[in-house]
Design an enzyme around this catalytic site. Structure first.
Site, PDB file in Angstrom:
ATOM      1  N   TRP A 105       0.815  -1.217   0.000  1.00  0.00           N
ATOM      2  CA  TRP A 105       0.000   0.000   0.000  1.00  0.00           C
ATOM      3  C   TRP A 105       0.847   1.263   0.000  1.00  0.00           C
ATOM      4  O   TRP A 105       0.538   2.224  -0.706  1.00  0.00           O
ATOM      5  CB  TRP A 105      -1.009  -0.028   1.146  1.00  0.00           C
ATOM      6  CG  TRP A 105      -1.969  -1.163   0.958  1.00  0.00           C
ATOM      7  CD1 TRP A 105      -2.049  -2.304   1.699  1.00  0.00           C
ATOM      8  CD2 TRP A 105      -2.944  -1.312  -0.099  1.00  0.00           C
ATOM      9  NE1 TRP A 105      -3.009  -3.143   1.181  1.00  0.00           N
ATOM     10  CE2 TRP A 105      -3.569  -2.565   0.089  1.00  0.00           C
ATOM     11  CE3 TRP A 105      -3.329  -0.511  -1.173  1.00  0.00           C
ATOM     12  CZ2 TRP A 105      -4.577  -3.027  -0.767  1.00  0.00           C
ATOM     13  CZ3 TRP A 105      -4.331  -0.974  -2.022  1.00  0.00           C
ATOM     14  CH2 TRP A 105      -4.934  -2.211  -1.814  1.00  0.00           C
ATOM     15  N   ASP A 174      -1.187   6.604   6.440  1.00  0.00           N
ATOM     16  CA  ASP A 174      -2.323   5.788   6.023  1.00  0.00           C
ATOM     17  C   ASP A 174      -2.628   4.817   7.163  1.00  0.00           C
ATOM     18  O   ASP A 174      -1.848   3.899   7.423  1.00  0.00           O
ATOM     19  CB  ASP A 174      -1.950   5.031   4.741  1.00  0.00           C
ATOM     20  CG  ASP A 174      -3.026   4.027   4.308  1.00  0.00           C
ATOM     21  OD1 ASP A 174      -4.076   3.935   4.986  1.00  0.00           O
ATOM     22  OD2 ASP A 174      -2.804   3.339   3.286  1.00  0.00           O
ATOM     23  N   LYS A 198     -12.587  -1.424   7.290  1.00  0.00           N
ATOM     24  CA  LYS A 198     -11.909  -2.444   8.091  1.00  0.00           C
ATOM     25  C   LYS A 198     -12.292  -2.322   9.559  1.00  0.00           C
ATOM     26  O   LYS A 198     -12.882  -3.225  10.131  1.00  0.00           O
ATOM     27  CB  LYS A 198     -10.401  -2.337   7.893  1.00  0.00           C
ATOM     28  CG  LYS A 198     -10.010  -2.667   6.453  1.00  0.00           C
ATOM     29  CD  LYS A 198      -8.741  -1.978   6.054  1.00  0.00           C
ATOM     30  CE  LYS A 198      -8.556  -1.900   4.555  1.00  0.00           C
ATOM     31  NZ  LYS A 198      -8.630  -3.150   3.828  1.00  0.00           N
TER      32      LYS A 198
HETATM   33  N1  PMP Z   1      -4.370   1.448   2.391  1.00  0.00           N
HETATM   34  C1  PMP Z   1      -4.424   0.298   3.077  1.00  0.00           C
HETATM   35  C2  PMP Z   1      -3.547   0.114   4.268  1.00  0.00           C
HETATM   36  C3  PMP Z   1      -5.321  -0.705   2.659  1.00  0.00           C
HETATM   37  O1  PMP Z   1      -5.377  -1.852   3.327  1.00  0.00           O
HETATM   38  C4  PMP Z   1      -6.129  -0.488   1.539  1.00  0.00           C
HETATM   39  C5  PMP Z   1      -7.140  -1.494   1.049  1.00  0.00           C
HETATM   40  N2  PMP Z   1      -7.082  -2.751   1.494  1.00  0.00           N
HETATM   41  C6  PMP Z   1      -6.003   0.716   0.841  1.00  0.00           C
HETATM   42  C7  PMP Z   1      -5.130   1.670   1.310  1.00  0.00           C
HETATM   43  C8  PMP Z   1      -6.811   0.988  -0.379  1.00  0.00           C
HETATM   44  O2  PMP Z   1      -8.097   1.239  -0.005  1.00  0.00           O
HETATM   45  P1  PMP Z   1      -9.309   1.337  -1.042  1.00  0.00           P
HETATM   46  O3  PMP Z   1      -9.551  -0.028  -1.559  1.00  0.00           O
HETATM   47  O4  PMP Z   1     -10.403   1.888  -0.184  1.00  0.00           O
HETATM   48  O5  PMP Z   1      -8.892   2.283  -2.112  1.00  0.00           O
END
Ligand code: PMP
Length: 367
Positions: A105, A174, A198
């Site tokens: 990520w 994040d 989550k």
């Molecule tokens: N950051 C993290 C730490 C994630 O786990 C995720 C999705 N699993 C995202 C960003 C991306 O999120 P989204 O699918 O809502 O764009």
């Protein structure tokens, strides 16, 4: 009804049963007003109350200082990979940003930021996402606009147990997959963001907590719906917000508050994740977690079964056996394979214990 199912999914993930029941009860007639939240104007008095309650609960649970704005945006965590540089990389004329890349990520976030400025990864590239590079060796650029990191890497199960020191630039994090799973000192950050699906609700809404003095530096090409200053100036109602997702978040936040807040969540999350890590550690290599012990995630526990590379047949048997017992969504992310147990706030100690018991039995049968 399917009471037996235990959802260990990485997100969208388990929600507290009481939240689902309340949403069900109120679905067709919210608070006696005769219509659903799904049908309500985002400018109505009733929705205004919902969004204000959500913000106030977040402020209370995280003790957010007054000089921070709380925004409810769309576009998910990935939308913020773009919004962060679009809004903040221009804080300094050089348009440079520092990134710590510890998993999928943060790697995606750094790649997206390269579209808008110069990205400096502050440590040598990792050959596997199983650790956090020694912070003493970080080449942090004091003239960068911000330092970015992902507090919990959902795919790799790598979580920061300390707050990086940005040495000048503002800190951006994040927290999508460990938001409200533990207390956080918001004052150390310029910006925190988290998708809701989550720990704090369902997909559709992303929380952004941003220090006021950082607003107003957006690049001119920043889409208006991602412009923090515009959204802050309109209390997240520049355009139609994800109303129902915000409502669900308000119910989850209420649940967290009623269950002891972030301190209680942290205690439970330590307890739940320890149940699983202890079995892994005591299994003599039958189960292996590749992540360094000092940065193992309390939220996402990735592990292999049978050998450190994973025995495909045994892993399939493990997952099939778990599914028969109602334990679902344990398959590791497609990029890493193996097994991943996600233990977000709504997953109970009993749920984690059920998995731990199954792991012990499976070990005895197949060792
Ligand atoms: N950051 C993290 C730490 C994630 O786990 C995720 C999705 N699993 C995202 C960003 C991306 O999120 P989204 O699918 O809502 O764009």
């Amino acid at each position: 009804e399917n009471k037996q199912t235990i959802n260990f999914g990485a997100g969208p993930a388990k929600l507290p049963q009481s939240v689902l029941l309340q949403a069900q009860k109120e679905l067709t007639n919210y608070n006696g007003i005769g219509i659903s939240v799904l049908e309500m104007s985002h400018r109505s008095a009733d929705f205004t109350k919902i969004i204000n309650t959500t913000e106030n609960l977040l402020r209370e649970l995280l003790k957010i200082p007054d000089n921070y704005k709380v925004l409810f945006l769309q576009g998910g965590g990935s939308g913020q990979f773009s919004a962060v540089p679009l809004n903040l990389i221009g804080l300094k004329e050089e348009k440079r940003a520092d990134y710590i890349v510890t998993g999928t990520w943060s790697a995606k976030a750094a790649k997206e930021a390269e579209k808008y400025g110069k990205v400096n990864v502050v440590h040598p590239k990792l050959d596997s996402y199983t650790k956090i590079p020694e912070s003493g060796g970080w080449a942090v650029d004091s003239s960068a606009s911000y330092l970015y990191y992902c507090c919990n890497e959902t795919v790799h199960g790598v979580e920061f147990n300390f707050t990086p020191d940005p040495k000048g630039p503002v800190l951006v994090s994040d927290m999508s997959s460990n938001f409200l799973s533990r207390p956080v000192d918001v004052s150390k950050f310029g910006l925190i963001f988290a998708g809701a699906q989550k720990n704090v609700g369902c997909a559709g809404v992303t929380v952004v907590i941003v220090r006021e003095d950082l607003l107003g530096a957006a690049l001119k090409e920043c889409p208006i719906v991602l412009d923090y200053q515009v959204q802050a100036g309109n209390s997240s109602l520049y355009n139609t917000p994800p109303c129902f997702s915000i409502y669900i978040m308000s119910l989850v936040l209420e649940w967290i508050k009623n269950n002891g807040g972030t301190e209680a969540m942290e205690r439970l999350n330590i307890q739940k994740s320890s149940l699983i890590y202890d079995i892994i550690s005591a299994s003599n290599g039958f189960y292996t977690c590749p992540v360094d012990p000092d940065c193992r995630s309390r939220m996402n526990v990735p592990f292999r079964v049978g050998s450190s590379q994973g025995d495909d047949a045994l892993e399939k048997k493990f997952l099939d056996g778990a599914a028969k017992l109602g334990m679902i969504s344990l398959k590791g992310h497609r990029s890493v394979g193996g097994v991943r147990a996600s233990l977000y706030n709504a997953v109970t100690v009993e749920d984690a214990q059920a998995l731990a018991n199954y792991m012990s039995r499976f070990l005895k049968e197949h060792q």
